[in-house]
Scaffold this motif. Structure first.
Motif, PDB file in Angstrom:
ATOM      1  N   SER B 121      23.872  30.460  -8.799  1.00  0.00           N
ATOM      2  CA  SER B 121      25.155  30.992  -8.822  1.00  0.00           C
ATOM      3  C   SER B 121      25.168  32.329  -8.001  1.00  0.00           C
ATOM      4  CB  SER B 121      25.970  30.883 -10.026  1.00  0.00           C
ATOM      5  OG  SER B 121      27.305  30.965  -9.956  1.00  0.00           O
ATOM      6  N   PRO B 122      24.628  32.366  -6.642  1.00  0.00           N
ATOM      7  CA  PRO B 122      24.916  33.827  -6.064  1.00  0.00           C
ATOM      8  C   PRO B 122      26.465  34.240  -6.094  1.00  0.00           C
ATOM      9  CG  PRO B 122      24.625  31.910  -4.467  1.00  0.00           C
ATOM     10  CD  PRO B 122      24.569  31.453  -5.910  1.00  0.00           C
ATOM     11  N   ILE B 123      26.464  35.615  -6.193  1.00  0.00           N
ATOM     12  CA  ILE B 123      27.770  36.298  -6.207  1.00  0.00           C
ATOM     13  C   ILE B 123      28.205  36.529  -4.861  1.00  0.00           C
ATOM     14  CG2 ILE B 123      28.859  38.334  -7.049  1.00  0.00           C
ATOM     15  CD1 ILE B 123      26.335  38.865  -8.989  1.00  0.00           C
ATOM     16  N   ILE B 124      29.445  35.892  -4.522  1.00  0.00           N
ATOM     17  CA  ILE B 124      29.732  36.163  -3.042  1.00  0.00           C
ATOM     18  C   ILE B 124      30.455  37.279  -2.857  1.00  0.00           C
ATOM     19  CG2 ILE B 124      30.832  34.657  -1.046  1.00  0.00           C
ATOM     20  CD1 ILE B 124      30.273  32.271  -2.885  1.00  0.00           C
ATOM     21  N   ILE B 125      29.930  37.954  -1.854  1.00  0.00           N
ATOM     22  CA  ILE B 125      30.813  39.413  -1.765  1.00  0.00           C
ATOM     23  C   ILE B 125      31.257  39.303  -0.388  1.00  0.00           C
ATOM     24  CG2 ILE B 125      29.454  40.747  -3.192  1.00  0.00           C
ATOM     25  CD1 ILE B 125      27.638  41.370  -0.689  1.00  0.00           C
ATOM     26  N   GLY B 126      31.161  38.268   0.344  1.00  0.00           N
ATOM     27  CA  GLY B 126      31.902  38.257   1.862  1.00  0.00           C
ATOM     28  C   GLY B 126      31.384  37.358   2.604  1.00  0.00           C
ATOM     29  N   GLY B 127      31.602  37.505   3.905  1.00  0.00           N
ATOM     30  CA  GLY B 127      31.014  36.380   4.967  1.00  0.00           C
ATOM     31  C   GLY B 127      30.716  37.294   6.179  1.00  0.00           C
ATOM     32  N   VAL B 128      29.897  36.400   6.841  1.00  0.00           N
ATOM     33  CA  VAL B 128      29.380  37.030   8.241  1.00  0.00           C
ATOM     34  C   VAL B 128      29.392  35.937   9.279  1.00  0.00           C
ATOM     35  CG1 VAL B 128      27.364  38.061   9.290  1.00  0.00           C
ATOM     36  CG2 VAL B 128      27.604  38.638   6.855  1.00  0.00           C
ATOM     37  N   VAL B 129      29.891  36.296  10.162  1.00  0.00           N
ATOM     38  CA  VAL B 129      29.690  35.425  11.530  1.00  0.00           C
ATOM     39  C   VAL B 129      28.686  36.024  12.387  1.00  0.00           C
ATOM     40  CG1 VAL B 129      30.860  34.789  13.559  1.00  0.00           C
ATOM     41  CG2 VAL B 129      32.309  34.867  11.315  1.00  0.00           C
ATOM     42  N   TYR B 130      27.655  35.118  12.750  1.00  0.00           N
ATOM     43  CA  TYR B 130      26.556  35.474  13.709  1.00  0.00           C
ATOM     44  C   TYR B 130      26.731  34.574  15.161  1.00  0.00           C
ATOM     45  CZ  TYR B 130      24.012  37.280   9.822  1.00  0.00           C
ATOM     46  OH  TYR B 130      23.290  38.376   8.817  1.00  0.00           O
ATOM     47  N   ALA B 131      27.030  35.508  16.017  1.00  0.00           N
ATOM     48  CA  ALA B 131      27.225  34.910  17.330  1.00  0.00           C
ATOM     49  C   ALA B 131      25.877  35.324  18.196  1.00  0.00           C
ATOM     50  CB  ALA B 131      28.511  35.502  17.995  1.00  0.00           C
ATOM     51  N   PHE B 132      24.890  34.284  18.601  1.00  0.00           N
ATOM     52  CA  PHE B 132      23.942  34.709  19.270  1.00  0.00           C
ATOM     53  C   PHE B 132      23.388  33.697  20.506  1.00  0.00           C
ATOM     54  CE2 PHE B 132      21.264  31.758  16.820  1.00  0.00           C
ATOM     55  CZ  PHE B 132      21.898  31.681  15.634  1.00  0.00           C
ATOM     56  N   GLN B 302      38.963  32.278 -31.208  1.00  0.00           N
ATOM     57  CA  GLN B 302      38.567  30.909 -30.587  1.00  0.00           C
ATOM     58  C   GLN B 302      37.415  30.744 -29.558  1.00  0.00           C
ATOM     59  OE1 GLN B 302      41.947  29.530 -28.236  1.00  0.00           O
ATOM     60  NE2 GLN B 302      41.497  27.451 -28.566  1.00  0.00           N
ATOM     61  N   PHE B 303      37.171  31.772 -28.961  1.00  0.00           N
ATOM     62  CA  PHE B 303      35.997  31.702 -27.737  1.00  0.00           C
ATOM     63  C   PHE B 303      35.052  32.847 -28.410  1.00  0.00           C
ATOM     64  CE2 PHE B 303      38.997  29.570 -25.578  1.00  0.00           C
ATOM     65  CZ  PHE B 303      40.283  30.346 -25.275  1.00  0.00           C
ATOM     66  N   ARG B 304      34.717  33.436 -29.414  1.00  0.00           N
ATOM     67  CA  ARG B 304      33.898  34.088 -29.994  1.00  0.00           C
ATOM     68  C   ARG B 304      32.293  33.955 -29.421  1.00  0.00           C
ATOM     69  NH1 ARG B 304      34.901  38.253 -32.662  1.00  0.00           N
ATOM     70  NH2 ARG B 304      33.397  39.462 -33.733  1.00  0.00           N
ATOM     71  N   ASP B 305      31.732  34.806 -28.696  1.00  0.00           N
ATOM     72  CA  ASP B 305      30.400  34.606 -28.091  1.00  0.00           C
ATOM     73  C   ASP B 305      29.862  36.101 -27.855  1.00  0.00           C
ATOM     74  OD1 ASP B 305      28.880  32.491 -26.063  1.00  0.00           O
ATOM     75  OD2 ASP B 305      28.042  34.287 -26.757  1.00  0.00           O
ATOM     76  N   PRO B 306      29.281  36.844 -28.957  1.00  0.00           N
ATOM     77  CA  PRO B 306      29.138  38.244 -28.585  1.00  0.00           C
ATOM     78  C   PRO B 306      27.864  38.321 -27.950  1.00  0.00           C
ATOM     79  CG  PRO B 306      28.912  37.454 -31.125  1.00  0.00           C
ATOM     80  CD  PRO B 306      29.275  36.310 -30.336  1.00  0.00           C
ATOM     81  N   TYR B 307      26.976  37.198 -27.787  1.00  0.00           N
ATOM     82  CA  TYR B 307      25.779  37.576 -26.754  1.00  0.00           C
ATOM     83  C   TYR B 307      26.261  37.710 -25.371  1.00  0.00           C
ATOM     84  CZ  TYR B 307      21.699  36.606 -24.250  1.00  0.00           C
ATOM     85  OH  TYR B 307      20.319  36.891 -23.518  1.00  0.00           O
ATOM     86  N   CYS B 308      27.111  36.752 -25.152  1.00  0.00           N
ATOM     87  CA  CYS B 308      27.547  36.581 -23.681  1.00  0.00           C
ATOM     88  C   CYS B 308      28.328  37.929 -23.396  1.00  0.00           C
ATOM     89  CB  CYS B 308      28.486  35.320 -23.195  1.00  0.00           C
ATOM     90  SG  CYS B 308      27.235  33.792 -23.163  1.00  0.00           S
ATOM     91  N   VAL B 350      21.166  41.023 -13.678  1.00  0.00           N
ATOM     92  CA  VAL B 350      22.200  40.544 -14.625  1.00  0.00           C
ATOM     93  C   VAL B 350      22.790  39.257 -14.530  1.00  0.00           C
ATOM     94  CG1 VAL B 350      24.531  40.994 -15.839  1.00  0.00           C
ATOM     95  CG2 VAL B 350      22.788  42.752 -15.249  1.00  0.00           C
ATOM     96  N   GLN B 351      22.963  38.701 -13.267  1.00  0.00           N
ATOM     97  CA  GLN B 351      23.361  37.299 -12.678  1.00  0.00           C
ATOM     98  C   GLN B 351      22.396  36.439 -13.465  1.00  0.00           C
ATOM     99  OE1 GLN B 351      26.380  36.500 -12.281  1.00  0.00           O
ATOM    100  NE2 GLN B 351      26.385  34.761 -10.526  1.00  0.00           N
ATOM    101  N   ARG B 352      21.400  36.696 -13.243  1.00  0.00           N
ATOM    102  CA  ARG B 352      20.121  35.645 -13.495  1.00  0.00           C
ATOM    103  C   ARG B 352      20.191  35.325 -14.972  1.00  0.00           C
ATOM    104  NH1 ARG B 352      17.000  38.185  -9.837  1.00  0.00           N
ATOM    105  NH2 ARG B 352      17.063  37.222  -7.922  1.00  0.00           N
ATOM    106  N   GLY B 353      20.366  36.644 -15.732  1.00  0.00           N
ATOM    107  CA  GLY B 353      20.064  36.364 -17.050  1.00  0.00           C
ATOM    108  C   GLY B 353      21.577  35.625 -17.583  1.00  0.00           C
ATOM    109  N   LEU B 354      22.558  36.091 -17.046  1.00  0.00           N
ATOM    110  CA  LEU B 354      23.897  35.180 -17.465  1.00  0.00           C
ATOM    111  C   LEU B 354      23.610  33.790 -17.372  1.00  0.00           C
ATOM    112  CD1 LEU B 354      26.218  37.634 -16.289  1.00  0.00           C
ATOM    113  CD2 LEU B 354      26.119  37.282 -18.628  1.00  0.00           C
ATOM    114  N   LEU B 355      23.097  33.473 -16.248  1.00  0.00           N
ATOM    115  CA  LEU B 355      22.797  32.138 -16.122  1.00  0.00           C
ATOM    116  C   LEU B 355      21.861  31.353 -16.973  1.00  0.00           C
ATOM    117  CD1 LEU B 355      22.535  31.609 -11.979  1.00  0.00           C
ATOM    118  CD2 LEU B 355      24.030  30.205 -13.423  1.00  0.00           C
ATOM    119  N   ASP B 356      20.812  32.078 -17.150  1.00  0.00           N
ATOM    120  CA  ASP B 356      19.787  31.501 -18.196  1.00  0.00           C
ATOM    121  C   ASP B 356      20.461  31.267 -19.455  1.00  0.00           C
ATOM    122  OD1 ASP B 356      17.121  33.398 -16.242  1.00  0.00           O
ATOM    123  OD2 ASP B 356      18.001  31.304 -15.837  1.00  0.00           O
TER     124      ASP B 356
END
Lengths: 168, 363, 166
Positions: B121-132, B302-308, B350-356
């Protein structure tokens, strides 16, 4: 050329032209029955029905460990009573279909028939007299769009289909 | 011809001319009515290139081969625009135009710009257009670490033939086994002090027919943090300043998120700012979202999850530091980009940790 | 009528016939192309609605986490809320320019439907408002799902796109 012949050619020309004109006019007047409107509505129907089915399949079934509706449909087809809820999956599916349909398709005044093929799960819109709108047995009904949402069955043993027909 | 026949011919000519005149008259009358319908559907055609680029193309790489004539990345106001073939259309992602030149047939690849790239689950921060140009070999001469380069290489699209050599290896440039018939473009990045050294070391003129062009990029210390590049094309056995797009700007770090090559420094800066502004919106959004979800997971029965909740709080804090300059004051774009570079590693972790742990992720 | 008169009238009749046919044919042609234009325009509307949904759901500003998406249109609930806040913030007016190529001159809002009872738990979230005020508009609806991160659930949702009427 003799004068008489020229006249004949001219007359023939006029008759042919008259016939052509008549043909064109007739064709034109038949189309007058709002062709644009018809096709526009059909285009809209196709788009709506397919997006409705995709969304329907993915919606999470409440209180079922996050299983999507497709899973519930599978349980209904396979008569899998062990899936999530007590009672029949098909009953649950029928209720959920009805809940959804009343605030979407019905509210928009669309004539439709939503069913899970091979089961008794079905929701059909009704007209003012309470008669069913969109039953395919009725030949006067014009079904404008009827895509299906596939339901993958367990063990890859085939597919079930949720069908949403819209008719005019 | 007898008199009668002549008269008859004239009659028919008169008929045809009169009929034609009427026809034309009515045709014009009806054309005016038809045009009203036309205007509404004209819109489909205008965004030809932009439409392709904008067609929801975030799913993996999208490759198009498009002919862009006289294209420039132009930057009016705060949106980046692509102009080609007399039409202008805005774009929602950063453009990368890698030389040799804009114009002619180029391969367009859209790529997501991401943090935590190699996770599910990569964090998408935008996009790039390459023209070559797929037929050009790009050689980058630069003094960056190989591991940094490897990171960049991972991000650049397939089909882009690019190789990095350091300024020390510059003498080996001819041994790079570029196919004889291929066009080669060399991109050199350095600071002005080294420039003479670099051009001496390049030895390009000795086999000029192998090299299409050279782009020299140097950090211009007089302007505010930007870079300036000059592109030279081969003419006979010499390299001469390219007639078109002679001054090109890019900053190396942008290769990761989108190098902006513009016709002049103002355009570069404008495109850079447009991209950075958008990036800031996205990271602010990530922070807001992480914080709300964290609070909900902590406070809502209802949604309690202290670890997450705790882990998402860590993510929110890292994003906060990125967005606010470590809490001091709102950073300017330049500073923000530096902070981005610093904190993105932590965010990947952090993202990897959350995913795992099966927690809601930074999205 | 005398033969001479008939013959004299011949070219005139021919001209009239040509004109009549031309008029009828042109009317037919214009009607056809006008209806084609309307069909195209309205098909464009429907296609546009789907295109807007797809573009919106793939924007990083609205998209669900990649681990969530199964290749179908999915919008993250919290992101949608954030967009609404942003859109209503008068200091962020420039934002509309930035997102204009995605949404065009439309108002776009998303509405969640609770499948348990068909209710909408909250008012539609307006993720974009770019429709000129006071114009007549038509609304196109398209369906998708919204992801709610805390429950990891997908709720059925309607995207309402209000576009200026033609």
């Amino acid at each position: 050329m003799r004068r008489g012949q020229t006249e004949m050619i001219g007359l023939v020309f006029i008759v042919v032209a008259l016939l052509l004109g008549l043909l064109v006019y007739v064709k034109f007047s038949v189309i007058v029955k709002n062709p644009a409107g018809d096709l526009v509505d059909r285009a809209r129907d196709v788009q709506q029905t397919s997006s409705f089915l995709v969304a329907l399949k993915e919606t999470t079934v409440p209180n079922c460990g996050g299983a999507p509706m497709e899973r519930l449909a599978r349980a209904c087809i396979e008569n899998d009573r062990s899936f999530c809820i007590t009672g029949r999956p098909c009953d649950m599916l029928q209720e959920l279909f009805e809940n959804l349909v009343k605030v979407t398709l019905v509210k928009q005044g669309i004539k439709f028939n939503l069913s899970l093929e091979g089961t008794e799960v079905m929701v059909v819109s009704t007209d003012v007299n309470g008669d069913l709108d969109c039953v395919s047995a009725d030949r006067s009904v014009d079904i404008s769009s009827a895509p299906v949402g596939e339901v993958v069955l367990s063990g890859g043993s085939g597919k079930g289909y949720i069908r949403l027909s819209m008719c005019r | 011809m007898r008199r009668g026949q002549l008269g008859q011919s004239f009659q028919w000519i008169f008929v045809i001319v009169a009929g034609g005149a009427f026809l034309v008259f009515f045709a014009m009358l009806f054309r005016t009515c038809a045009q009203i319908g036309d205007e509404q559907i004209k819109g489909i055609n205008i965004y030809s290139v932009s439409e392709k680029l904008q067609s929801g193309a975030w799913k993996g790489d999208t490759v198009e081969v498009v002919t862009i004539e006289e294209s420039l990345a132009s930057c009016p106001a705060d949106s980046v625009t692509i102009i080609g073939g007399g039409q202008a259309a805005p774009m929602d992602r950063a453009p990368v135009f890698i030389p040799p030149a804009l114009g002619g047939e180029m391969t367009i690849v859209t790529r997501r710009a991401e943090i935590a790239r190699n996770t599910e689950s990569p964090i998408i921060i935008g996009g790039v257009v390459y023209a070559f140009d797929q037929d050009t070999y790009y050689i980058v001469v630069q003094d960056i670490q190989q591991q940094e380069w490897r990171k960049l290489i991972d991000i650049l699209p397939d089909g882009l033939n690019i190789k990095l050599i350091s300024s020390g290896e510059v003498r080996d440039i001819e041994n790079l086994q570029v196919p004889e018939s291929a066009k080669t473009a060399v991109l050199v990045s350095t600071n002005p002090a080294n420039l003479d050294l670099m051009t001496q070391g390049l030895k390009l003129p000795s086999k000029p027919d192998r090299y299409y062009g050279v782009m020299l990029n140097f950090k211009d210390t007089t302007s505010d943090g930007g870079g300036t590049a000059r592109f030279y094309v081969r003419e006979g056995d010499r390299f001469v300043p390219a007639r078109k797009n002679n001054r090109l700007n890019y900053a190396t770090y942008h290769l990761a998120t989108g190098a902006m090559v513009a016709a002049d420094y103002d355009n570069f800066r404008c495109a850079n700012e447009a991209f950075t502004e958008r990036l800031r919106i996205i990271t602010t959004l990530h922070e807001f979202r992480a914080r709300i979800i964290s609070d909900t997971l902590l406070e809502d029965d209802q949604f309690r999850d202290p670890y997450c909740a705790a882990n998402l709080r860590i993510a929110a804090e890292a994003l906060y530091r990125m967005n606010t300059g470590d809490g001091d004051e709102v950073p300017d774009n330049e500073k923000y980009l530096e902070l981005f570079a610093t904190h993105s590693g932590k965010l990947s972790h952090v993202q990897r940790g959350l995913l795992d742990s099966g927690c809601p992720v930074i999205a | 009528m005398r033969k001479g008169q008939l013959q004299a009238m011949e070219p005139i009749i021919v001209v009239i016939m040509i004109v009549l046919i031309a008029v009828v044919a042109l009317t037919y042609f214009v009607r056809l192309s006008k209806s084609e234009a309307t069909i195209m325009a309205s098909t464009m509307d429907s296609k546009d609605a789907l295109a807007i949904l797809q573009r919106a759901s793939t924007l990083p500003e609205l998209s669900c986490a990649l681990s969530e998406t199964q290749g179908t249109a999915c919008i993250d609930l919290y992101k949608a809320w954030f967009m609404e806040i942003l859109m209503n913030d008068p200091t962020q007016d420039m934002l509309k320019i930035r997102y204009q190529p995605i949404f065009g001159n439309t108002n776009v809002s998303v509405e969640i439907i609770k499948i348990e009872d068909g209710s909408s738990p909250f008012n539609p979230i307006q993720i974009y408002n770019g429709l000129a005020p006071g114009v007549d508009y038509t609304v196109t609806r398209t369906y998708f799902t919204i992801h709610e991160a805390t429950t990891d659930g997908r709720a059925f949702a309607i995207m309402h796109i209000a576009r200026e009427s033609r």
